[in-house]
Structure formats: C-alpha cells, structure tokens
Write an enzyme that holds these catalytic residues in place. Structure first.
Site, short mmCIF file in Angstrom:
data_model
loop_
_atom_site.label_atom_id
_atom_site.label_comp_id
_atom_site.label_asym_id
_atom_site.label_seq_id
_atom_site.Cartn_x
_atom_site.Cartn_y
_atom_site.Cartn_z
N GLU A 87 2.69 39.43 28.82
CA GLU A 87 3.46 39.99 27.70
C GLU A 87 3.71 38.92 26.63
O GLU A 87 4.74 38.91 25.97
CB GLU A 87 4.78 40.61 28.17
CG GLU A 87 4.68 41.57 29.32
CD GLU A 87 3.62 42.65 29.11
OE1 GLU A 87 3.22 42.90 27.97
OE2 GLU A 87 3.17 43.22 30.11
N GLY A 88 2.75 38.03 26.46
CA GLY A 88 2.89 36.91 25.55
C GLY A 88 3.45 35.73 26.31
O GLY A 88 4.57 35.78 26.83
#
Length: 592
Positions: free
Chosen positions: A442-443
């Site tokens: 998610e980053g």
C-alpha cells in the site's frame, strides 16, 4: 502454543473514557441513538469470533499456505472457507455498511475495533474480508447506480469478495507507467488486457465471486497518472438476476511464495480481454482508487496493531513464567532456583516498548476511525472538512509509524522468548514474518513519508498540520497549570515546537534542493509520529490521573515510560533530517 485474549478493557478505555464516543455519536444523525452498551456488546461478540474461529487457524494456515491447483484455481488453507462462511452468517461483513445495500449501518470506528481483533487472531485470513470492505467503499463513492445495485449487496453480505489491482511487473508504486489497456466494447463494457502482480486475495475458494477493481488505460489516455481509469472486473460476470454467470477472462496465473502471510493468496492476475465496467469518469481512476488505497493504508495500520498486541501478550506471559538468573537487586522468587525474567530491566524495556507502542496505536486508529465517521456524517460542514483534513494528515502516520513500531515490537517479543522465539511452535516467529510485509505494501513507508512531508504538510502551506497543532495547543492550555500534568505537558510542548521549526526549515531547504526533502522524509515522519503519540499519551494520562485502580496506575506508568524512553528518539531523527542529502548523493553509483 500462542494465546490471544481481546484487550477489551483497554478498548473500552479508549472508546468511552478518552474519546467519549457515545457523546460524539450523538452529533452524528445516523448514530445518535448508539450507546456504550451496544458498542461493548458488538465488540465482545467480535472478540469471541476472532478468538474461537480464526485464531485457531493461524498457525495451521501458515504451515499449509495457499495452493495453486492449476488453470487459475487457488484454494485457501484448511478451515479458512468454513470460517469465512461463519463470518458471513454472523453478519460481520455488513457491520459498518450502508443499510440501503444490506448493511448494519454501525460506525466505521466500530469496524476498526473488529478488525484489530481479527488481525491479532489471523492477519492472513483477515485480508480476505478486509480488501472487500475497500472495494465496497470505492464503489459507494464512484460507482453508477447500476454498478452499486449489482455489486454492493453481494459485497456487503460477503457472498462476493473484492480486490484492488494496481501493481504491474514493471511498475510498483509508479502507477503512471502502467500498461494495462482498456478497449471499449459496443455494449458499454470494456475489454481489458494486462497483467497485475502482488494482488492480495486475488484468487481463492472462500466466496462465490471475486470483484477486481482494476486500473487501466483507455486508447486515447494521456500519459502518466492523468490517463488512468478505474474498472470493475468480476471473476464471473453477473447474469440478469445478479448471480455469477459467465466465467470472465481474468485468471490467476500463479501465487507468490512469501516470507509471511502464507494463508493469504498473493496472486499474479492475467486479464486477457476481460470484460470490465468503468467506475467513475474516464482518466480519473486514481481518485476512485485512492479511496480504496487510503482505506487499505489505514487497514495496514490495523494489521500491525493487531500483530503487535498478540505478540506482546505472548511475550508478557512468557516473561512472567520463564525462570532464568536472579534479579540484580537480589532474589525475588526465593523458593525457586531462579527468578522469572520479568524482573530484569531490559526485559521490562522490551515489554514496555511493545505496550507503549500498542496502546498509542490503538488510540490513534480508533481516533482516526471516529474522524472518518465525522467526516462523512457530521451535519456541520466545517467539522466534516476539519475531520477529513486530519484523517488525510494522519493516514501516513497510521500506515508507516504504526507498522514500523509493530515490526520492532514483534522482534522484541521474539527477543523476550530467547531461543524459543525462533521455534515455530511458540508462534512468535510467525508474527515477525507476517508483520514485515506491512512496511512494504500500500505504498512503502518511504512513500508514506514523502506523502506526509510533500502532499500533506508542505503542499497546503501547513494547513492540515496547523489543525492538528490547534488541538495540541488547546490541550496544553487546559492542562498547563496542573502540576500533575507537568511531566506530560512539557515534553509535548517541546516536541510541538521542534516539529514547527523542523517543518519550516525543511520546506526552505527542500525548495532549494528537492533531494534534501527526500533525505529528510523518513526521519521527519518519525518525528511527527512522536508528536502525535505524545499528544495521545498525554490525553490518556489525563484520564488515568482522574481515576484510581491498578488499570490506571499501569496506564500512567506506560505513559511515563513512553516520554522517558521512546520520545527521545526524536533527538537523533531531527538531527538526521537536518543533515541534508549531500552524504547520500555525492557517491557515484558505480562506486557503491
């Protein structure tokens, strides 16, 4: 064998004594009648499900893993499908969803509490319904009425599950260079072709259908992220009755063999002219996907909170039972050949570090959950805007600060166990392996740090950070003249002033040399994370001081430990942030 007990007393402390959620919900029309008794009852039942249904599957699911049968077919570990059926039968997927689509309409905050316990019990299993909730949120916000009626009731009931398909083999976080194509069909659908990788819950046998939210490019799309469109691509195309019909040409090509979360299928997804339907407007898919992605980032924080809590519980139980050596100040268990290791200062440091990180993380996650509810449902537009700004500011803190700290916490739990921690049967090594992924997806946490300093702080001239600062200032003003709060207020004021100066200095240096901002981003997030935790711990200490009993004594002791032993990390992080980028960038890449 590991153990897990839902920390209901601490949950109730945060919900009712610090956040005072019953009062807060009275200001939100959909939740005005929701009382503490109802909330506690839901939370207790959720704890029973996590403890009795999914927790017993955690170690076995890790040992067995998922199986790629062939021809796109994947099976989850033994017991996962049956546990998911119970989850749906008991109505848990619908907990915070809109009643218009079959949901129960409870606050997002209550859903956060549910997912903390599910993640403590079994993170790999919990990722299946967790991603479905994100798909639901994206379709609620961006889907057409037809898409909503087709997909949302099935996602809310849990009959269908969801995924988010972003990453491609050549492009991780840099979505601007993705290649998946979407060609329009005569019937209004699109033919989508491409390959996505690292898709959590991408294929499995838990649900009757899987709803993929896919980023792709239209034929005339501009380059970069401004040319990305969002599509819904079902595994089975819904028929006229809304049931799974024709098998779509979206298939799992393989599943990854990973360090952790073995019970969750991380899939390579191949789309070969698969039918999809546009979600939102052409070339504006990032706005829709960010709804799901930001929800996922908050969910990752909850995953790490859950793992941090269960690892702490097990290391604490072990420390109270394991006999080894004598206390430095003389024997404490004179009737035994050695003292339990909890008498040793450094074992206590490891336990208190876990405890302090976990309790602050819980406070942060629940507070953010409450503000999400306020941003959606408060009748006052200014309250909604302020809550939304604070959620935006705190999302990278939830994702990066909590996951960094929880990984440290699970490692400390293993260290408390000593050699036994390295052995599978005790369960702690799995928590370390499972926790490690949370820093990446998610980053990555570096991406979160760049997002914090670049987009959330400097881009708007510090408006969002200023709104948080006003909360801190108001709390300080209310408590500055109270002697019992001095030990908490003074360090809170100090770190607040340091963040203000550091932000200003980095803004100036970054304007001259963007690499300086890149070099400072990670230490900057650590410093701002500590500012947030200092504020939250001071709030918890204020409540504890107003009450009596062992629970509140423990809360105060943990607060004092945080300020004395963990907050000083900011000294070297500030120095690192100010050091610039020269020592990082001067070395020619060929000389590494």
């Amino acid at each position: 064998m590991p153990q897990y007990t839902p920390p209901l007393r601490d949950m109730q402390f945060v919900l009712h004594e610090v956040l005072k959620v019953e009062d807060a919900f009275r200001e939100l029309p959909p939740h005005a009648d929701l009382d503490a008794e109802t909330i506690n009852s839901v939370v207790e039942e959720a704890g029973k499900f996590a403890t009795n249904v999914t927790f017993p599957l955690n170690q076995s699911g890790d040992a067995e893993g998922c199986t790629y049968v062939g021809d796109g077919v994947v099976t989850a570990p033994k017991g996962f499908k049956e546990a998911y059926a119970q989850y749906c039968e008991q109505g848990w997927p619908a907990l915070s969803c809109d009643p218009d689509f079959g949901g129960q309409g409870l606050p997002e905050l209550v859903n956060n509490v549910l997912f903390e316990m599910l993640n403590s019990a079994n993170q790999a299993w919990t990722m299946y319904p967790g991603l479905s909730h994100g798909a639901y949120a994206a379709l609620v916000a961006r889907g057409t009425d037809e898409l909503k009626q087709t997909y949302l009731p099935k996602l809310v009931s849990g009959d269908w599950t969801g995924t988010m398909c972003l990453t491609e083999p050549h492009a991780g976080t840099d979505l601007g260079i993705l290649r998946t194509k979407a060609e329009p069909n005569a019937d209004g659908s699109y033919s989508i072709t491409g390959t996505k990788i690292f898709i959590s819950s991408g294929e499995h046998d838990l649900s009757n259908n899987i709803v993929h939210l896919v980023l792709a490019r239209l034929p005339d799309a501009p380059a970069g992220t401004k040319g990305i469109t969002l599509f819904v691509v079902p595994k089975f195309i819904p028929d006229a009755k809304g049931e799974p019909g024709e098998r779509n040409t979206v298939k799992c090509g393989s599943i990854e063999h990973k360090m952790g979360i073995h019970g969750n299928a991380t899939a390579v997804i191949n789309l070969d002219g698969a039918k999809g339907w546009m979600v939102g407007e052409p070339n504006k898919g990032m706005a829709g996907m960010f709804i799901m992605m930001n929800g996922a980032r908050l969910g990752v924080g909850m995953q790490s909170l859950g793992l941090g809590e269960v690892a702490y519980q097990n290391s604490l139980a072990y420390a109270k039972d394991r006999l080894q050596s004598r206390s430095l100040t003389g024997p404490k268990n004179k009737d035994k050949p050695a003292d339990t290791i909890i008498v040793h200062p450094d074992v206590r440091r490891m336990l208190l570090t876990q405890k302090a990180w976990n309790e602050a993380a819980r406070m942060l996650c629940y507070w953010v959950g409450l503000m999400i509810d306020q941003s959606h449902k408060h009748p006052d537009a200014q309250v909604r805007e302020d809550a939304d700004d604070l959620v935006a500011l705190l999302t990278p803190i939830v994702k990066a600060f909590i996951t960094d700290n929880a990984f440290e916490g699970t490692n400390l739990a293993m260290q408390v166990f000593g050699g036994h921690g390295f052995i599978k049967e005790w369960g702690v090594e799995q928590y370390v392996r499972d926790a490690r992924i949370n820093l990446i997806y998610e980053g990555t946490n570096t991406i979160q740090s760049l997002d914090l300093i670049g987009r959330k702080v400097l881009l708007d001239g510090g408006v969002k950070l200023g709104k948080f600062g006003k909360l801190v200032q108001a709390f300080v003003k209310d408590n500055a003249d109270k002697p019992e709060m001095k030990e908490f207020i003074e360090p809170l004021m100090d770190i607040g002033n340091k963040v203000t100066m550091l932000t200003s200095d980095l803004g100036q240096s970054g304007a001259k040399n963007p690499d300086d901002m890149g070099a400072a981003a990670v230490p900057y997030l650590r410093v701002v994370g500590h500012l947030v935790y200092s504020y939250l711990w001071a709030r918890m200490a204020r409540v504890a001081l107003d009450n009596e009993g062992d629970f509140y004594k423990a809360k105060l002791s943990t607060a004092r430990f945080y300020f004395a032993k963990l907050l000083p990390e900011t000294a070297f992080q500030i120095r690192s942030a100010r050091a610039g980028s020269a020592t990082l960038m001067e070395l020619n890449a060929a000389l590494f």
